[in-house]
Design a protein around this motif. Sequence first.
Motif, PDB file in Angstrom:
ATOM      1  N   UNK A 188       0.817  -1.216   0.000  1.00 54.77           N
ATOM      2  CA  UNK A 188       0.000   0.000   0.000  1.00 54.77           C
ATOM      3  C   UNK A 188       0.854   1.271   0.000  1.00 54.77           C
ATOM      4  N   UNK A 189       2.043   1.170   0.544  1.00 53.40           N
ATOM      5  CA  UNK A 189       2.921   2.338   0.648  1.00 53.40           C
ATOM      6  C   UNK A 189       3.963   2.422  -0.463  1.00 53.40           C
ATOM      7  N   UNK A 190       4.097   1.388  -1.258  1.00 57.08           N
ATOM      8  CA  UNK A 190       5.168   1.323  -2.258  1.00 57.08           C
ATOM      9  C   UNK A 190       5.183   2.509  -3.216  1.00 57.08           C
ATOM     10  N   UNK A 191       4.070   2.875  -3.841  1.00 52.24           N
ATOM     11  CA  UNK A 191       4.128   4.007  -4.775  1.00 52.24           C
ATOM     12  C   UNK A 191       4.588   5.310  -4.112  1.00 52.24           C
ATOM     13  N   UNK A 192       4.083   5.572  -2.913  1.00 52.30           N
ATOM     14  CA  UNK A 192       4.472   6.797  -2.207  1.00 52.30           C
ATOM     15  C   UNK A 192       5.941   6.754  -1.798  1.00 52.30           C
ATOM     16  N   UNK A 193       6.408   5.588  -1.360  1.00 47.92           N
ATOM     17  CA  UNK A 193       7.808   5.453  -0.956  1.00 47.92           C
ATOM     18  C   UNK A 193       8.747   5.688  -2.132  1.00 47.92           C
ATOM     19  N   UNK A 196       8.104   7.280  -4.933  1.00 50.92           N
ATOM     20  CA  UNK A 196       8.000   8.684  -5.352  1.00 50.92           C
ATOM     21  C   UNK A 196       8.802   9.593  -4.423  1.00 50.92           C
ATOM     22  N   UNK A 197       8.742   9.315  -3.124  1.00 50.65           N
ATOM     23  CA  UNK A 197       9.483  10.130  -2.150  1.00 50.65           C
ATOM     24  C   UNK A 197      10.991   9.959  -2.313  1.00 50.65           C
ATOM     25  N   UNK A 236      13.300  13.058  -3.141  1.00 52.57           N
ATOM     26  CA  UNK A 236      14.309  13.466  -2.158  1.00 52.57           C
ATOM     27  C   UNK A 236      15.734  13.286  -2.665  1.00 52.57           C
ATOM     28  N   UNK A 237      15.962  12.245  -3.437  1.00 49.73           N
ATOM     29  CA  UNK A 237      17.309  11.986  -3.957  1.00 49.73           C
ATOM     30  C   UNK A 237      17.520  12.579  -5.338  1.00 49.73           C
ATOM     31  N   UNK A 238      16.489  13.207  -5.887  1.00 47.85           N
ATOM     32  CA  UNK A 238      16.548  13.818  -7.226  1.00 47.85           C
ATOM     33  C   UNK A 238      17.050  12.819  -8.264  1.00 47.85           C
ATOM     34  N   UNK A 239      16.564  11.595  -8.183  1.00 51.59           N
ATOM     35  CA  UNK A 239      17.026  10.552  -9.089  1.00 51.59           C
ATOM     36  C   UNK A 239      16.536  10.804 -10.506  1.00 51.59           C
ATOM     37  N   UNK A 240      15.297  11.194 -10.653  1.00 49.83           N
ATOM     38  CA  UNK A 240      14.743  11.400 -11.984  1.00 49.83           C
ATOM     39  C   UNK A 240      15.094  12.740 -12.597  1.00 49.83           C
TER      40      UNK A 240
END
Length: 50
Positions: free
Chosen positions: A22-27, A29-30, A34-38
Amino acid sequence: MHAKLDSFLALAEPWASRYAPALAPALVAELNEDLSIGAPLERLRIRNPS
């Protein structure tokens, strides 16, 4: 380094989906935000010391 962060994010999604579906998409995305990966890499400007 950016490629390693992309790989980390790609591995984080299935891991999070397995342990906290349930938390995977939010995790993911965060982490991405936060790490500016994209985000595109910025070129560092080095001033001419003279």
